[in-house]
Every structure is written in C-alpha cells, then in structure tokens.
Design a protein around this motif. Structure first.
Motif, short mmCIF file in Angstrom:
data_model
loop_
_atom_site.label_atom_id
_atom_site.label_comp_id
_atom_site.label_asym_id
_atom_site.label_seq_id
_atom_site.Cartn_x
_atom_site.Cartn_y
_atom_site.Cartn_z
N HIS A 187 -89.54 2.92 52.78
CA HIS A 187 -88.24 3.58 52.58
C HIS A 187 -87.56 3.96 53.89
CE1 HIS A 187 -88.35 4.71 48.15
NE2 HIS A 187 -89.50 4.08 48.35
N ASP B 48 -83.75 3.11 54.07
CA ASP B 48 -83.01 3.91 53.09
C ASP B 48 -82.97 5.38 53.50
OD1 ASP B 48 -82.42 1.71 51.49
OD2 ASP B 48 -84.24 1.96 50.28
N ALA C 281 -79.64 7.59 54.28
CA ALA C 281 -79.40 8.85 53.57
C ALA C 281 -79.23 10.01 54.56
CB ALA C 281 -80.52 9.14 52.58
N ARG D 136 -75.80 9.80 56.26
CA ARG D 136 -74.73 10.30 55.38
C ARG D 136 -74.76 11.83 55.30
NH1 ARG D 136 -76.43 5.72 52.45
NH2 ARG D 136 -77.79 7.00 51.13
N ALA D 137 -75.95 12.39 55.17
CA ALA D 137 -76.08 13.85 55.05
C ALA D 137 -75.63 14.55 56.33
CB ALA D 137 -77.52 14.22 54.72
N PRO E 219 -76.07 17.23 46.68
CA PRO E 219 -76.20 15.79 46.37
C PRO E 219 -76.79 14.99 47.55
CG PRO E 219 -74.01 16.58 45.78
CD PRO E 219 -74.69 17.68 46.52
N PHE E 220 -76.45 15.38 48.76
CA PHE E 220 -76.97 14.69 49.94
C PHE E 220 -78.45 14.99 50.14
CE2 PHE E 220 -72.43 15.01 50.57
CZ PHE E 220 -72.11 13.73 50.99
N GLN F 55 -80.57 15.72 47.75
CA GLN F 55 -81.29 14.97 46.71
C GLN F 55 -81.43 13.50 47.09
OE1 GLN F 55 -82.85 16.56 44.30
NE2 GLN F 55 -81.98 18.41 45.19
N ASP F 56 -80.39 12.92 47.69
CA ASP F 56 -80.44 11.53 48.13
C ASP F 56 -81.51 11.32 49.20
OD1 ASP F 56 -79.63 8.82 48.20
OD2 ASP F 56 -78.19 9.23 49.80
N VAL F 57 -81.58 12.22 50.17
CA VAL F 57 -82.61 12.13 51.22
C VAL F 57 -83.99 12.25 50.60
CG1 VAL F 57 -83.58 13.32 53.22
CG2 VAL F 57 -81.11 12.95 53.08
N LYS G 223 -85.18 11.33 47.89
CA LYS G 223 -85.67 10.13 47.18
C LYS G 223 -86.57 9.28 48.08
CE LYS G 223 -81.48 9.61 44.41
NZ LYS G 223 -80.27 8.76 44.24
N HIS G 224 -86.50 9.52 49.39
CA HIS G 224 -87.17 8.66 50.35
C HIS G 224 -88.21 9.38 51.19
CE1 HIS G 224 -84.04 5.93 49.18
NE2 HIS G 224 -83.14 6.83 49.51
#
Length: 166
Positions: free
Chosen positions: A21, A24, A28, A31-32, A77-78, A80-82, A84-85
């Motif tokens: 990951h 990804d 992430a 973006r965060a 939301p950011f 949570q996206d981080v 995931k990896h």
C-alpha cells in the motif's frame, strides 16, 4: 485565559504502512497534508516516510485543544482515507490537551495502540508564546528544495526516501 489555554500541542503519530500500500498511502497522505495546509488549524504538519521500515511519522502542532477539535471535524474524510493504508503503531502527545481531546484520542486509538502524554514544561509555554507573537509559527516548506539554505552542514543528514527525485 487559563494556563491550560496557553498549551501548544504537538502530536507524533507513528504509522505502520500496510504491505503493498506504499503508493496509495503516499497519495492519501499528500491529499491530507495539502488539505490541512490550506484549510486546517494546525500551526505545522509534516510527514516523513521510511520506505525501508514501512513506517511513517506524522508531526502536527496545534495552538490548543479547540484547534484539534476543528481539525478532527474538517479532516475526518482524509484521515479515514489514510487509515485504509496503515495502522497507528504509536501516538505521542506533547503538551496538555483538555479532557475531551485526551478522551477522544484514547477512544479513537483503542486499547491496542500505545498512547503517551508528555506535559509541557513552563519553558515551552514561553517558547510557544514567542512563536505565536513573532508570527514564526508557520507550516515548514514542503520539500527540501523550498527550505532556506542557511545550514549547509545539515544537508548531509540521512535523506528520507521521500526526498529522492522521481
């Protein structure tokens, strides 16, 4: 204003990146960090990735506990996206968050993740006050090339994998 209100908070989040990951995770994180640099209440945010050990270290500095709550609300939301990896391996808090923020950290990290609190000393309150008043409490440059070149001897330090040209 109480003594508690003057506390600058510094978070150090050590994350274990999930095998397979890395790219990804990097996307992430990018973006965060971009979002919080534009919209977040942090005084500073910086993430270092150690590809060899598959670890990331995120440092975030907040003016106070209210700023932490604003960050949680805006950036969820950011975050949570981080997540995931990766998984949080250790979380350190320097300074004295209020009871609600401390409870929020304990709740979100759970019992499996080590969480430590290191209260600030009176000298650090003076330093935080000076940074706020001088206007020097700002987000650092994103890349080494954007940083001032005043201390050339520091450039010989180990380069993080994220500093390598692509």
């Amino acid at each position: 204003m109480s003594h508690q209100d003057e506390t600058i908070l510094l978070f150090r989040n050590t994350m274990r990146i999930t095998d397979g990951h890395l790219e990804d995770f990097r996307a992430a994180i990018a973006r965060a960090v971009e979002f919080v640099q534009q919209h977040g209440p942090q005084l500073m945010v910086q993430t270092f990735v150690d590809e060899t050990r598959m670890l990331a270290h995120s440092f975030q500095m907040y003016r106070d506990s209210d700023a932490v709550r604003v960050h949680w609300k805006l950036a969820d939301p950011f975050i949570q996206d981080v997540m995931k990896h990766c998984r949080v391996e250790h979380f350190e808090v320097f300074g004295e968050p209020d009871a609600d923020v401390a409870a929020g950290l304990r709740s979100s990290l759970g019992e499996q993740t080590p969480l430590t609190f290191s209260p600030a000393s009176p000298a650090s309150y003076a330093s935080a006050w000076h940074l706020r008043r001088s206007g020097r409490a700002r987000t650092p440059p994103r890349t080494r090339s954007e940083a001032p070149r005043r201390h050339h001897h520091r450039q010989q330090l180990r380069q993080w994998p994220m500093d390598r040209p692509e």
